[in-house]
Write an enzyme that holds these catalytic residues in place. Structure first.
Site, mmCIF file in Angstrom:
data_model
loop_
_atom_site.group_PDB
_atom_site.id
_atom_site.type_symbol
_atom_site.label_atom_id
_atom_site.label_comp_id
_atom_site.label_asym_id
_atom_site.label_seq_id
_atom_site.Cartn_x
_atom_site.Cartn_y
_atom_site.Cartn_z
ATOM 1 C CG HIS A 113 -1.894 0.992 1.284
ATOM 2 N ND1 HIS A 113 -2.400 1.797 0.243
ATOM 3 C CD2 HIS A 113 -2.655 1.577 2.332
ATOM 4 C CE1 HIS A 113 -3.391 2.614 0.628
ATOM 5 N NE2 HIS A 113 -3.365 2.486 2.004
ATOM 6 C CB SER A 257 -37.901 -11.812 -8.363
ATOM 7 O OG SER A 257 -37.906 -10.624 -7.480
HETATM 8 P P1 NAI Z 1 -1.582 -6.557 10.397
HETATM 9 O O1 NAI Z 1 -2.607 -5.639 11.124
HETATM 10 O O2 NAI Z 1 -2.067 -7.880 10.196
HETATM 11 O O3 NAI Z 1 -0.225 -6.486 10.877
HETATM 12 C C1 NAI Z 1 0.715 -7.082 10.727
HETATM 13 C C2 NAI Z 1 1.970 -7.215 11.655
HETATM 14 O O4 NAI Z 1 2.605 -6.229 12.152
HETATM 15 C C3 NAI Z 1 1.323 -7.723 13.011
HETATM 16 O O5 NAI Z 1 1.054 -8.985 12.890
HETATM 17 C C4 NAI Z 1 2.311 -7.415 14.043
HETATM 18 O O6 NAI Z 1 3.143 -8.566 14.345
HETATM 19 C C5 NAI Z 1 3.268 -6.294 13.286
HETATM 20 N N1 NAI Z 1 3.279 -5.099 14.168
HETATM 21 C C6 NAI Z 1 1.964 -4.322 14.636
HETATM 22 N N2 NAI Z 1 2.215 -3.282 15.154
HETATM 23 C C7 NAI Z 1 3.520 -3.248 15.151
HETATM 24 C C8 NAI Z 1 4.576 -2.060 15.560
HETATM 25 N N3 NAI Z 1 4.278 -1.047 16.114
HETATM 26 N N4 NAI Z 1 5.971 -2.228 15.467
HETATM 27 C C9 NAI Z 1 6.246 -3.681 14.936
HETATM 28 N N5 NAI Z 1 5.470 -4.672 14.197
HETATM 29 C C10 NAI Z 1 4.047 -4.279 14.465
HETATM 30 O O7 NAI Z 1 -1.261 -5.694 8.928
HETATM 31 P P2 NAI Z 1 -2.162 -6.019 7.383
HETATM 32 O O8 NAI Z 1 -3.549 -5.733 7.587
HETATM 33 O O9 NAI Z 1 -1.691 -7.355 6.988
HETATM 34 O O10 NAI Z 1 -1.410 -4.690 6.684
HETATM 35 C C11 NAI Z 1 -0.021 -4.981 6.298
HETATM 36 C C12 NAI Z 1 -0.057 -4.032 4.958
HETATM 37 O O11 NAI Z 1 -0.760 -4.592 3.996
HETATM 38 C C13 NAI Z 1 -0.494 -2.575 5.039
HETATM 39 O O12 NAI Z 1 0.494 -1.798 4.380
HETATM 40 C C14 NAI Z 1 -1.860 -2.512 4.374
HETATM 41 O O13 NAI Z 1 -2.251 -1.386 3.985
HETATM 42 C C15 NAI Z 1 -1.552 -3.595 3.307
HETATM 43 N N6 NAI Z 1 -2.876 -4.537 2.920
HETATM 44 C C16 NAI Z 1 -3.556 -5.151 3.633
HETATM 45 C C17 NAI Z 1 -4.717 -5.644 3.133
HETATM 46 C C18 NAI Z 1 -5.553 -6.639 4.109
HETATM 47 O O14 NAI Z 1 -6.378 -7.266 3.658
HETATM 48 N N7 NAI Z 1 -5.305 -6.563 5.437
HETATM 49 C C19 NAI Z 1 -5.001 -5.730 1.683
HETATM 50 C C20 NAI Z 1 -3.911 -4.994 0.716
HETATM 51 C C21 NAI Z 1 -2.825 -4.167 1.274
#
Ligand code: NAI
Ligand code: MG
Length: 335
Positions: A113, A257
Site C-alpha cells: 500500500h 426476481s
Molecule cells: P496486520 O494488522 O495484520 O499487522 C501485521 C503485523 O505487524 C502484526 O502481525 C504485528 O506483528 C506487526 N506489528 C503491528 N504493530 C507493530 C509495531 N508497532 N511495530 C512492529 N510491528 C508491528 O497488517 P495487514 O492488515 O496485513 O497490513 C499490512 C500491509 O498490507 C498494510 O500496508 C496494508 O495497507 C496492506 N494491505 C492489507 C490488506 C488486508 O487485507 N489486510 C489488503 C491489501 C494491502
C-alpha cells in the site's frame, strides 16, 4: 485502456539469488510469505518478539510455519527486497529506527500500500528501488485462491528504479503470489493509494457498513424481528455480491426476481441520491490532498482512542449481537 499483465509477462528469474525479507507476519505478511515460499522464493521474516508488553503471536506463528524469523533490523540487513507489511500507521517510525540503517544501495524497498511513500512518512534514499506489489483482496482469500491454483488480482507500481530492474522484480513477486494468474495492473503509487483509500472509505467498508446498518435499523425500529432484518440486510449481501463477482450486475439481475430488479431501478437511486455522490467527491478530495492521512496519523499517534471506542461501540450494536447469535445457530446445525 490499461493492460492486464499475466504469467507470461512476469519472470520469477528476477528473484533468483535474492532474499525477500517480509517485515510483519500479520494478515498480508503471512499470506504473501507463504505464497512466495511455495513458489520457490527465498523468504525470511522480520518481526518483533515482544510487542507492547506481550509476546507477539505473529512471531510465534511465523516460527510455527517454518520460517526463519528474526528482529526487523536483522531481516532488513539480510534481505535484498524489504517488503513492509506492518500496519500502515507504524511504517514511518519502524522504517526510521530499524530499516533505514540497513537499506543500502542496490536494495529494494517494497510494500502493498503506497500510503507511507505517497504521504512522505518514508523518504527512501535515491539509490534504492521502491516498488509496490498489492493484492486487491483480503489476505485469507488471497491464500485460498493461491492454494486453489489460481490467484487474486493485483497491482504493481514503481516509484524509484535505481537498478533498472524494479518493474521486473515487482512483477516476479506478483507472479510468485499468484496475482498474474488472475491479472495484474500496473499503476502509480498515487493511483493505488488514493483509489484504495477512497474505495475502502466510501464503498467497500465505510459505505457498505453504513448501508447495512441503516437497513437493519429501519427494519428493527419498525418492529421487524432482528434475525429477519439481519438475513435481509447483511447475510444476503454475500449471496448477491457473489453473483456480481461472477458475472456482473446484469448476471445478478437475471437471477433475482423481476420484482427485485424493478425495485433496484425504481428505489435504488432514491436511496443513493446525488448527495451521496457529492459526499464521495469530498472524500476523494480529502484523500488526495492528504487531509485524511494527516487526521488518521494524528489519531493513531495519540493512542487511537477514537478508533478503539468506535470498535467497542460497534460490538454492542444490535446488528453485531444478532449476527453472532445467528452464526452460532448455523454452527450448531453443521456439527
Ligand atoms: P496486520 O494488522 O495484520 O499487522 C501485521 C503485523 O505487524 C502484526 O502481525 C504485528 O506483528 C506487526 N506489528 C503491528 N504493530 C507493530 C509495531 N508497532 N511495530 C512492529 N510491528 C508491528 O497488517 P495487514 O492488515 O496485513 O497490513 C499490512 C500491509 O498490507 C498494510 O500496508 C496494508 O495497507 C496492506 N494491505 C492489507 C490488506 C488486508 O487485507 N489486510 C489488503 C491489501 C494491502
Ligand atoms: Mg485497502
Amino acid at each position: 485502456m490499461v493492460k492486464l499483465l499475466h504469467d507470461k509477462d512476469a519472470d520469477l528469474k528476477a528473484l533468483k539469488g535474492k532474499t525477500v525479507a517480509v517485515i510483519g507476519y500479520g494478515n498480508q505478511g503471512s499470506a504473501q510469505a507463504l505464497c512466495m515460499r511455495d513458489s520457490g522464493v527465498k523468504v525470511i521474516i522480520g518481526e518483533t518478539k515482544i510487542l507492547g508488553k506481550k509476546p507477539n503471536k505473529s512471531w510465534q506463528k511465523a516460527v510455527a510455519d517454518g520460517f526463519d524469523v528474526m528482529p526487523i533490523s536483522e531481516a532488513a540487513k539480510k534481505g535484498d527486497i524489504i517488503h513492509m507489511l506492518l500496519p500502515d500507521e507504524h511504517h514511518g517510525p519502524v522504517y526510521e529506527t530499524q530499516i533505514k540503517p540497513q537499506i543500502t544501495k542496490g536494495k529494494t524497498l517494497s510494500c502493498s500500500h503506497g500510503f507511507n511513500i505517497v504521504f512522505k512518512q518514508i523518504v527512501p534514499s535515491k539509490d534504492v528501488d521502491v516498488i509496490l506489489v498489492a493484492p486487491k483482496s483480503p489476505a485469507s482469500e488471497e491464500r485460498k485462491a493461491y492454494l486453489a491454483g489460481f490467484g487474486v488480482p493485483g497491482l504493481v507500481a514503481v516509484k524509484q528504479n535505481a537498478s533498472g530492474q524494479a518493474k521486473k522484480v515487482a512483477l516476479a513477486m506478483a507472479k510468485a503470489m499468484g496475482f498474474t494468474k488472475a491479472g495484474c495492473l500496473e499503476c502509480t503509487f498515487e493511483q493505488e493509494t488514493y483509489e484504495d483509500l477512497f474505495g475502502e472509505q466510501t464503498v467497500l467498508c465505510g459505505g457498505l457498513v453504513e448501508l447495512m446498518k441503516a437497513g437493519f435499523e429501519v427494519l428493527t425500529e419498525a418492529g421487524y424481528p432482528p434475525e429477519m432484518a439481519y438475513f435481509e440486510c447483511v447475510h444476503e449481501m454475500k449471496l448477491i455480491v457473489d453473483l456480481v463477482y461472477e458475472g456482473g450486475i446484469q448476471k445478478m439481475n437475471s437471477i433475482i426476481s423481476n420484482t427485485a430488479e424493478w425495485g433496484e431501478y425504481e428505489v435504488g437511486p432514491k436511496i443513493i441520491t446525488p448527495a451521496v455522490k457529492a459526499n464521495m467527491k469530498k472524500a476523494l478530495k480529502s484523500v488526495e490532498n492528504g487531509d485524511f492521512a494527516k487526521k488518521w496519523l494524528k489519531e493513531s499517534r495519540s493512542g487511537a482512542k477514537t478508533l478503539l471506542a468506535k470498535r467497542e461501540e460497534l460490538g454492542k450494536h444490535p446488528i453485531e449481537v444478532t449476527g453472532k447469535k445467528i452464526r452460532a445457530m448455523f454452527e450448531s446445525k453443521s456439527k
